[in-house]
Write an enzyme that holds these catalytic residues in place. Sequence first.
Site, PDB file in Angstrom:
ATOM      1  N   SER A 146       0.855  -1.190   0.000  1.00 15.34           N
ATOM      2  CA  SER A 146       0.000   0.000   0.000  1.00 15.34           C
ATOM      3  C   SER A 146       0.885   1.232   0.000  1.00 15.34           C
ATOM      4  CB  SER A 146      -0.893   0.012   1.250  1.00 15.34           C
ATOM      5  OG  SER A 146      -1.514   1.276   1.423  1.00 15.34           O
ATOM      6  N   TYR A 159      -1.271  -0.369  10.427  1.00 14.12           N
ATOM      7  CA  TYR A 159      -1.441  -0.833   9.048  1.00 14.12           C
ATOM      8  C   TYR A 159      -0.260  -0.396   8.191  1.00 14.12           C
ATOM      9  CZ  TYR A 159      -3.633  -1.501   4.462  1.00 14.12           C
ATOM     10  OH  TYR A 159      -3.906  -1.886   3.167  1.00 14.12           O
TER      11      TYR A 159
END
Length: 253
Positions: A146, A159
Amino acid sequence: MSDRFDLSGRIALIAGASRGIGEAIAHGFAQHGATVICSSRKQADCEKVAEAIRDAGGEAISAELHLGELSHHDKIIDMIAEKYGRLDILVNNGATNPYMGPAHEAPEGAYDKTFDVNVKGPYYLSSKAIPLMLKNGKGAIVNVASVDGIQPGKGRVIYGMTKAAIISMTKGMAKEYGNHGIRVNALLPGFTDTKLASALKKAPGMQKFMDENLAISRMAQPEEMVGAVLYMVSDASSYFTGQGMVVDAGAII
């Protein structure tokens, strides 16, 4: 000239294929000739994806795979070895983000679950898949990371940490196995319209943020990630490894 994006005869395992980016990749691979193993912790949902691929003339099966459960890794790799005798492509797409909020308030359980699924899972699934690829003399792994792994978002510290780890893992494994014919790369999606990003989609001021920060001021659709992944697993990228391909509408420039 041969089609260097052709995946005919190749066996591809996709973790997290029941929806979103993983589902889109499964369809994309099948359309280019691959036999696809669609896996996630809910096999029934993956079977719907596999059935849709078969109905469209492709080849696909479904299998249960919880990335955070290492016993599942052995089971699915053993099945692939027995059924196909080879594995050409692995896409580590499954991820979780059970906590969004101030870093200092994150529960330990949420931290552990995020690392188990997002880091430990892809690491050990790759570790189980690599011997099959070594036996074949080639293979391609794509880890779905990501942009948070480069530039973590507010409220998404844990995350972002896991995705930074995945980027590092990608670089390390690429160096370790490149001379054995195995290429390892990462996809770094930006804002993509998936269930995982549903909270972001509904956040106040999201459209204003996209207008101010993205060259294309909208969320991506999962299908818009397929071309990058197809390139990374195909012969078209035979000299491309250890890289993180950012697909984020220009958010990180």
